[in-house]
Design an enzyme around this catalytic site. Structure first.
Site, PDB file in Angstrom:
ATOM      1  N   CYS A 191     -10.296  -3.445 -20.466  1.00 26.37           N
ATOM      2  CA  CYS A 191     -12.061  -2.916 -21.287  1.00 26.37           C
ATOM      3  C   CYS A 191     -12.971  -2.625 -19.675  1.00 26.37           C
ATOM      4  CB  CYS A 191     -12.193  -3.862 -21.775  1.00 26.37           C
ATOM      5  SG  CYS A 191     -11.708  -4.555 -23.135  1.00 26.37           S
ATOM      6  N   GLU A 192     -12.540  -1.597 -19.113  1.00 22.96           N
ATOM      7  CA  GLU A 192     -12.548  -0.920 -17.772  1.00 22.96           C
ATOM      8  C   GLU A 192     -12.240   0.654 -17.791  1.00 22.96           C
ATOM      9  OE1 GLU A 192     -14.254  -2.737 -14.913  1.00 22.96           O
ATOM     10  OE2 GLU A 192     -13.627  -5.235 -15.166  1.00 22.96           O
ATOM     11  N   TYR A 232      -8.472   1.802  -4.665  1.00 22.45           N
ATOM     12  CA  TYR A 232      -8.178   2.705  -3.875  1.00 22.45           C
ATOM     13  C   TYR A 232      -8.373   4.606  -4.472  1.00 22.45           C
ATOM     14  CZ  TYR A 232      -6.285  -1.502  -2.063  1.00 22.45           C
ATOM     15  OH  TYR A 232      -5.500  -2.635  -1.481  1.00 22.45           O
ATOM     16  N   PRO A 270       5.753  -4.499   9.308  1.00 20.20           N
ATOM     17  CA  PRO A 270       5.987  -3.811   8.518  1.00 20.20           C
ATOM     18  C   PRO A 270       5.831  -3.860   7.348  1.00 20.20           C
ATOM     19  CG  PRO A 270       8.066  -3.750   9.272  1.00 20.20           C
ATOM     20  CD  PRO A 270       7.017  -4.541  10.377  1.00 20.20           C
TER      21      PRO A 270
HETATM   22  N1  LLP Z   1      -0.238  -7.347   9.293  1.00 21.23           N
HETATM   23  C1  LLP Z   1      -1.628  -7.330   8.935  1.00 21.23           C
HETATM   24  C2  LLP Z   1      -1.658  -8.591   9.598  1.00 21.23           C
HETATM   25  C3  LLP Z   1      -1.806  -7.089   7.493  1.00 21.23           C
HETATM   26  O1  LLP Z   1      -2.921  -7.553   7.320  1.00 21.23           O
HETATM   27  C4  LLP Z   1      -1.061  -6.529   6.848  1.00 21.23           C
HETATM   28  C5  LLP Z   1      -1.387  -5.072   6.120  1.00 21.23           C
HETATM   29  C6  LLP Z   1      -0.175  -5.834   7.495  1.00 21.23           C
HETATM   30  C7  LLP Z   1       0.299  -6.203   8.686  1.00 21.23           C
HETATM   31  C8  LLP Z   1       1.068  -4.658   6.731  1.00 21.23           C
HETATM   32  O2  LLP Z   1       0.217  -3.484   6.389  1.00 21.23           O
HETATM   33  P1  LLP Z   1       1.265  -2.107   5.977  1.00 21.23           P
HETATM   34  O3  LLP Z   1       2.413  -2.465   6.901  1.00 21.23           O
HETATM   35  O4  LLP Z   1       1.697  -2.893   4.626  1.00 21.23           O
HETATM   36  O5  LLP Z   1       0.483  -1.197   5.889  1.00 21.23           O
HETATM   37  N2  LLP Z   1      -4.030  -3.276  -0.189  1.00 21.23           N
HETATM   38  C9  LLP Z   1      -3.806  -1.938   0.209  1.00 21.23           C
HETATM   39  C10 LLP Z   1      -3.198  -2.619   1.295  1.00 21.23           C
HETATM   40  C11 LLP Z   1      -3.662  -3.554   2.025  1.00 21.23           C
HETATM   41  C12 LLP Z   1      -2.850  -3.667   3.402  1.00 21.23           C
HETATM   42  C13 LLP Z   1      -3.546  -5.018   3.745  1.00 21.23           C
HETATM   43  N3  LLP Z   1      -2.830  -5.420   5.226  1.00 21.23           N
HETATM   44  C14 LLP Z   1      -3.309  -1.249  -1.074  1.00 21.23           C
HETATM   45  O6  LLP Z   1      -2.087  -1.753  -1.519  1.00 21.23           O
HETATM   46  O7  LLP Z   1      -3.070  -0.202   0.074  1.00 21.23           O
END
Ligand code: LLP
Length: 424
Positions: free
Chosen positions: A347-348, A321, A279
């Site tokens: 500047c975007e 996003y 997580p």
């Molecule tokens: N494990 C792996 C292999 C991952 O690629 C990720 C996230 C996680 C765990 C953790 O996922 P979570 O529990 O946080 O959902 N930048 C994006 C989110 C990208 C997630 C990438 N991978 C945002 O700001 O929403």
């Protein structure tokens, strides 16, 4: 639930009024609540207490050393995706035997660093990576435990950029190829295929895709067992969503209950299976806010803009996003609410935090809190427009500590060289 609440007309981080805090640390600043971090970790980890499991906090969500130290002390492991994250986790005191290493593009140097550190599992995402790792393990004279990250062809039903488990995505090995790939790995003398891994995406608000993944993985584990390959680690990845606006994600208890039910009576290997969870967002997302100061307000055509001293370089999620973050004034003024765009100085035109958002009256100098910024906030921030990255602050009760100082001009040009020989 989090510990950013109003008291006597002002938003507090735990016991500290935010205006007092930023008088000392400046803006923009990321503020984290210790109690919220601990609570979220314990709720998540505790939900799985009936199952042999390891909660590997996903470092990419927020990689500040102080936060990693907190989770490590609480018994957490770490999910890393680079040598940089490995070094951070170790620096924060992580036990390498509680680290899992994922990522589609691990280099030879990164694999060697992970092998030497003795991480629990390397989650292999392609056959060429498997063969490279086999050579690296041999060179290091280490037997290396691996998982394969499988692409199960299951949609996370999330934002397209946050979906990773379908054939449209670069991640993992096609689940249909799993058996031959495991058999191949089993023949490599320095590798031990011991785990199976899936991460299908992020900000997932339904349990359905997780159950579907588990169904596919259970079938595979049984088939592998019959072929003499014992799987002792089942890594379900991360991905559990949080409430930014009106999403109703499952509570970790519900998530754990459903997974527990699916795994009931499923021993997997003779020793049973250890569940690994990765997580990120659900632990840190609502434990952090970004505090910015209003610089100016102005009207352009029919639009009213509120310009803050934080920009998309500090928090890129809305631009990238189109994601929603609640924005609230630290000291709300009385008066009619008005629709405004809250934007940064970059500047975007994509440099916005909110568009057509109804907010109470705001004046230059007022402080705004961008909520739910603890995950993928600072960790995705940049120096675009040559802006120093923000300070990060940890609050615990009525005390606080700067856990990353604000960058300065020197930080901005560190490593840059004007090559006299070429520019004579
Ligand atoms: N494990 C792996 C292999 C991952 O690629 C990720 C996230 C996680 C765990 C953790 O996922 P979570 O529990 O946080 O959902 N930048 C994006 C989110 C990208 C997630 C990438 N991978 C945002 O700001 O929403």
């Amino acid at each position: 639930m989090h510990y950013f609440q109003y008291s006597r007309g002002e938003l507090h981080a735990e016991g500290i009024p935010l205006s007092r805090l930023v008088k000392s640390v400046g803006t923009p600043a990321y503020i984290y609540s210790y109690q919220t971090l601990v609570r979220h970790f314990q709720i998540f980890d505790g939900a799985f207490s009936a199952l042999p499991h390891l909660t590997c906090y996903s470092v990419k969500a927020n990689s500040n050393l102080a936060l990693l130290r907190i989770f490590s002390r609480l018994g957490g492991g770490f999910d890393i995706v680079s040598q940089g994250e490995l070094a951070r986790a170790l620096q924060a005191g992580a036990d390498p035997r509680r680290i899992v290493f994922s990522g589609v593009g691990k280099t030879e140097t990164e694999l060697a660093a992970a092998v030497r550190a003795g991480v629990l599992l390397i989650n292999v995402e392609s056959v060429p990576e498997l063969l490279l790792l086999s050579r690296v393990a041999k060179k290091c004279r280490r037997r290396v435990r691996i998982s394969f990250r499988l692409n199960p062809d299951i949609s996370a039903e999330s934002h397209p950029y946050l979906t990773t488990g379908t054939p449209e995505n670069k991640f993992g090995i096609d689940i249909k190829q799993a058996l031959p790939v495991y058999l191949r790995a089993a023949r490599l003398p320095f590798l031990e295929p011991a785990g199976i891994d899936c991460h299908i995406g992020s900000q997932i608000t339904s349990l359905k895709p997780f159950v579907a993944v588990l169904g596919k993985l259970k079938g595979l584990i049984s088939r592998l067992g019959r072929l003499g390959i014992n799987i002792s680690y089942l890594d379900l990845g991360g991905g559990l969503g949080i409430t930014y606006r009106d999403e109703v994600p499952p509570h970790p208890d519900e998530y754990a209950r459903v997974i527990g039910k699916e795994l009931k009576g499923f021993p997997g290997s003779p020793l049973g299976i250890t569940l690994i969870l990765e997580p990120g967002r659900v632990i840190v997302g609502n434990a952090g806010i970004l505090v910015a100061r209003v610089l100016y307000s102005k009207k352009v055509g029919r639009k009213e803009f509120v310009i803050t001293d934080a920009g998309m370089n500090d928090l890129i999620r809305p631009a990238l996003y189109d994601s929603f973050h609640e924005i609230i004034p630290v000291r709300p003024r009385k008066g009619p609410r008005k629709k405004v765009d809250v934007v940064g100085p970059i500047c975007e035109s994509g440099d916005f935090f909110a568009r057509d958002r109804k907010l109470p009256p705001l004046r230059s100098g007022d402080l705004l809190a961008v909520m739910g910024a603890g995950a993928y906030g600072f960790s995705m921030s940049s120096n675009y427009n040559s802006r120093p990255r923000a300070a990060e602050v940890l609050v615990r009760g009525s005390r606080f500590a700067v856990i990353r100082r604000r960058e300065n001009q020197q930080d901005l040009t560190r490593g840059e060289i004007i090559p006299a020989s070429l520019l004579k």
